[in-house]
Design a protein around this motif. Structure first.
Motif, PDB file in Angstrom:
ATOM      1  N   ASN A  28       0.930  -1.204   0.174  1.00 39.35           N
ATOM      2  CA  ASN A  28       0.068  -0.152  -0.002  1.00 39.35           C
ATOM      3  C   ASN A  28       0.739   1.383  -0.035  1.00 39.35           C
ATOM      4  OD1 ASN A  28      -1.883   1.993   0.497  1.00 39.35           O
ATOM      5  ND2 ASN A  28      -2.985   0.862   2.077  1.00 39.35           N
ATOM      6  N   PRO A  29       1.337   1.732  -1.316  1.00 39.30           N
ATOM      7  CA  PRO A  29       2.187   2.727  -1.279  1.00 39.30           C
ATOM      8  C   PRO A  29       1.917   4.145  -0.526  1.00 39.30           C
ATOM      9  CG  PRO A  29       2.034   1.846  -3.429  1.00 39.30           C
ATOM     10  CD  PRO A  29       1.039   1.146  -2.512  1.00 39.30           C
ATOM     11  N   PRO A  30       0.549   4.531  -0.548  1.00 42.82           N
ATOM     12  CA  PRO A  30       0.427   5.602   0.382  1.00 42.82           C
ATOM     13  C   PRO A  30       0.585   5.495   1.893  1.00 42.82           C
ATOM     14  CG  PRO A  30      -1.477   5.339  -1.204  1.00 42.82           C
ATOM     15  CD  PRO A  30      -0.550   4.151  -1.154  1.00 42.82           C
ATOM     16  N   LEU A  31       0.359   4.180   2.358  1.00 44.56           N
ATOM     17  CA  LEU A  31       0.408   3.970   3.940  1.00 44.56           C
ATOM     18  C   LEU A  31       1.859   3.984   3.895  1.00 44.56           C
ATOM     19  CD1 LEU A  31      -0.727   3.256   6.509  1.00 44.56           C
ATOM     20  CD2 LEU A  31      -0.745   0.750   5.580  1.00 44.56           C
ATOM     21  N   GLN A  33       4.320   5.479   2.381  1.00 45.60           N
ATOM     22  CA  GLN A  33       4.794   6.897   2.450  1.00 45.60           C
ATOM     23  C   GLN A  33       4.630   7.567   3.966  1.00 45.60           C
ATOM     24  OE1 GLN A  33       3.093   8.503  -1.066  1.00 45.60           O
ATOM     25  NE2 GLN A  33       4.902   7.723  -2.242  1.00 45.60           N
ATOM     26  N   ALA A  34       3.178   7.313   4.318  1.00 48.48           N
ATOM     27  CA  ALA A  34       2.830   8.078   5.811  1.00 48.48           C
ATOM     28  C   ALA A  34       3.651   7.591   6.877  1.00 48.48           C
ATOM     29  CB  ALA A  34       1.186   7.637   5.762  1.00 48.48           C
TER      30      ALA A  34
END
Length: 87
Positions: A28-31, A33-34
């Motif tokens: 899950n790339p956005p997760l 990054q977060a």
């Protein structure tokens, strides 16, 4: 093969590797990054307003779908320090 040779593979330490290679790790790339926004690479933990948090070995085995190996650690047990090591 994994079912038939499960005990033999576990004795030589290959069972976890085979289980990991057969499983697809979801990303899950956005997760990611977060999470990296809070990661402190110099100490290998996350820094949050409420304090520090680090993944444990059991956390990593659960995330990767591995089987924990070795005796379970009991924090209530009184362990002796091996000779030559200081606390």
């Amino acid at each position: 093969m994994l079912v038939e040779k499960s005990d033999d593979l576990e004795k030589v330490g290959l069972k976890n590797i085979i289980v990991l290679l057969r499983r697809e790790i979801s990303q899950n790339p956005p997760l990611i990054q977060a999470a990296l926004a809070f990661w402190d690479p110099s100490f290998n933990f996350f820094r949050f307003n409420c304090g520090m948090m680090a993944p444990t070995v059991l956390d990593v085995t659960q995330m990767l779908g591995l089987i924990p190996y070795g005796p379970q650690f009991d924090p209530a047990k009184d362990y002796t320090v091996p000779e030559g090591l200081s606390v």
